[in-house]
Design an enzyme around this catalytic site. Structure first.
Site, PDB file in Angstrom:
ATOM      1  N   ASP A   1       0.813  -1.222   0.000  1.00 34.85           N
ATOM      2  CA  ASP A   1       0.000   0.000   0.000  1.00 34.85           C
ATOM      3  C   ASP A   1       0.847   1.273   0.000  1.00 34.85           C
ATOM      4  O   ASP A   1       0.373   2.337   0.419  1.00 34.85           O
ATOM      5  CB  ASP A   1      -0.960  -0.004   1.199  1.00 34.85           C
ATOM      6  CG  ASP A   1      -2.065  -1.030   1.016  1.00 34.85           C
ATOM      7  OD1 ASP A   1      -2.591  -1.116  -0.111  1.00 34.85           O
ATOM      8  OD2 ASP A   1      -2.394  -1.735   1.981  1.00 34.85           O
TER       9      ASP A   1
ATOM     10  N   ASP B   1      -6.825  -4.107  -5.804  1.00 35.92           N
ATOM     11  CA  ASP B   1      -6.499  -2.814  -5.184  1.00 35.92           C
ATOM     12  C   ASP B   1      -5.059  -2.369  -5.509  1.00 35.92           C
ATOM     13  O   ASP B   1      -4.752  -1.178  -5.557  1.00 35.92           O
ATOM     14  CB  ASP B   1      -6.632  -2.860  -3.656  1.00 35.92           C
ATOM     15  CG  ASP B   1      -7.740  -3.750  -3.149  1.00 35.92           C
ATOM     16  OD1 ASP B   1      -8.131  -4.693  -3.861  1.00 35.92           O
ATOM     17  OD2 ASP B   1      -8.205  -3.528  -2.029  1.00 35.92           O
TER      18      ASP B   1
HETATM   19  N1  GLY Z   1      -7.394  -1.679  -0.213  1.00 37.29           N
HETATM   20  C1  GLY Z   1      -8.254  -2.204   0.759  1.00 37.29           C
HETATM   21  C2  GLY Z   1      -9.672  -1.867   0.573  1.00 37.29           C
HETATM   22  O1  GLY Z   1     -10.091  -1.361  -0.446  1.00 37.29           O
HETATM   23  O2  GLY Z   1     -10.418  -2.128   1.500  1.00 37.29           O
END
Ligand code: GLY
Length: 410
Positions: A129, A189
């Site tokens: 992330d 994601d």
């Molecule tokens: N990237 C984690 C979510 O969208 O919850």
């Protein structure tokens, strides 16, 4: 003593609150009512954070201060998280967005306050992330201030992120958790974190970052999508051979369902990769995802999706405002790259989504501890963050607003 400190801090907050509506010389007063409203809420959120930090005895765990707002808990209290949380950068991102659109130094100072404590993340090799955390904070800050230290932090962050890349698979590893279930999980994601790598390539002239980002996007395009253009949440790979092992969900209703925020990440992700590469295969992919989302039979008339397009109790299921905010912002960008006929449709959908978010899903003035929007869903299967404000919804809503303002002027 603590009470006196609290009173003093409250007075400082009130002064700041008042000061921020007197514009700084050289700044412009926002005239868009949605921007004014967002600014009022964000100031309240700063106050709520200060109140919490100064009334709790042990906000700090393991040296990483929980100071970044993420959501509200079931009792409506503010949930603060430390820098290592994937949501730690969105609040500063909102504050930089306010600074970028008003030039008001109050927003710049606040943004710096919530950006610089994230520096430790540049060496955190345990997360994919990195883009979410660093681009919204140091990235936006560098763009707006030219601070070279921010640039160096970003370059180091990109270096750390590519340590998670597996050449055999052609992807960056997403999670390290659930190792009994997945060997090398890659989630949709993760497309969002590629923006940091494109930035690093441009900034350093080193194509290694660009090549990894493009390969990740191509591998994901091959393995994450179904024939109807919806996508899986998690694809697990064999780290030695690069073969796909299984396709699952983690936050969606079922492995075969279309988790709404995942579809929004895909739309935003492929639009951004097209912006950075100009390779038409990525534009086609973004268009296919847009078509899937906008033609979804389970999409409510107000275009704010349920948390999963295949959730079993629709229409009695919670919405996910964050999915709508991400998709709205993505559609504004996608509209810049497509034919006139598609542009009209995307702008119409984005305007409608934005209008509905701004009328039916905004927090009442002064409510929700200062979050801008309510009604997001973090992870329904984990019974976590259901029908609550979540900071990334606010971030993408603000980004959508700024993109809309730009598109209205064109
Ligand atoms: N990237 C984690 C979510 O969208 O919850």
């Amino acid at each position: 003593m603590k009470r006196m400190i609290n009173i003093a801090l409250l007075s400082v907050s009130v002064l700041l609150f008042t000061a921020c509506f007197q514009t700084t010389p050289g700044s412009k007063k926002p005239d868009d009512p949605n921007l004014v409203r967002a600014g009022e809420q964000l100031n309240l959120l700063i106050q709520s954070i200060d109140n919490k930090l100064n009334t709790e005895d042990e906000p700090e765990k393991g040296g990483d201060l929980s100071m970044f707002p993420r959501s509200l808990n079931m009792g409506g209290q503010l949930k603060l998280v430390p820098s290592k949380d994937w949501c730690s950068g969105f609040f500063a991102g909102c504050l930089w967005e306010m600074y970028g659109s008003t030039g008001d130094k109050h927003w710049r100072e606040s943004a710096i306050r919530f950006t610089e404590p994230l520096e430790d993340q540049k060496l955190n090799g345990k997360t994919h992330d990195m883009g979410f955390k660093m681009m919204n904070t140091f990235g936006k800050g560098y763009e707006l201030t030219g601070d070279k230290n921010y640039r160096d932090i970003l370059v180091q962050s990109a270096k750390t992120l590519i340590t998670r890349y597996n050449e055999k698979i052609g992807c960056i590893r997403s999670w390290d958790h659930n190792q009994d279930k997945w060997q090398f999980p890659v989630i949709i994601d993760n497309m969002m974190n590629l923006e940091l790598l494109f930035w690093a390539s441009k900034e350093t002239g080193d194509s290694v970052y660009y090549n990894i980002a493009v390969t990740h996007a191509l591998t994901t395009m091959k393995n994450h999508f179904r024939s109807d253009n919806s996508c899986y949440h998690v694809v697990d790979y064999d780290a030695a051979t690069g073969a796909v092992v299984k396709k699952n969900t983690h936050q969606g209703f079922s492995d075969e369902s279309a988790w709404s925020r995942g579809q929004a990440w895909a739309l935003y992700g492929y639009t951004m990769v097209y912006r950075e590469t100009k390779n038409p295969v990525f534009l086609t992919q973004a268009e296919k995802v847009a078509q899937y989302i906008l033609a979804q039979p389970n999409m409510p008339v107000d275009l704010v999706p349920y948390w999963d397009f295949d959730a079993p109790e629709i229409p009695n299921e919670p919405r996910d405002v964050s999915a709508a905010a991400i998709a709205t912002s993505a559609l504004y960008e996608l509209s810049l790259f497509v034919s006139d006929s598609l542009r009209t449709g995307y702008l119409k959908a984005a305007d409608q989504m934005f209008k509905n978010l701004s009328t039916s899903y905004l927090s009442a003035p002064g409510a929700n501890n200062g979050f801008i929007l309510g009604h997001s869903t973090g992870s329904k299967p984990h019974n976590s963050e259901i029908d609550v404000p979540i900071i990334y919804a606010d971030y993408y809503y603000l980004e959508a607003l700024l993109r809309k303002m730009k598109s209205d002027r064109m």
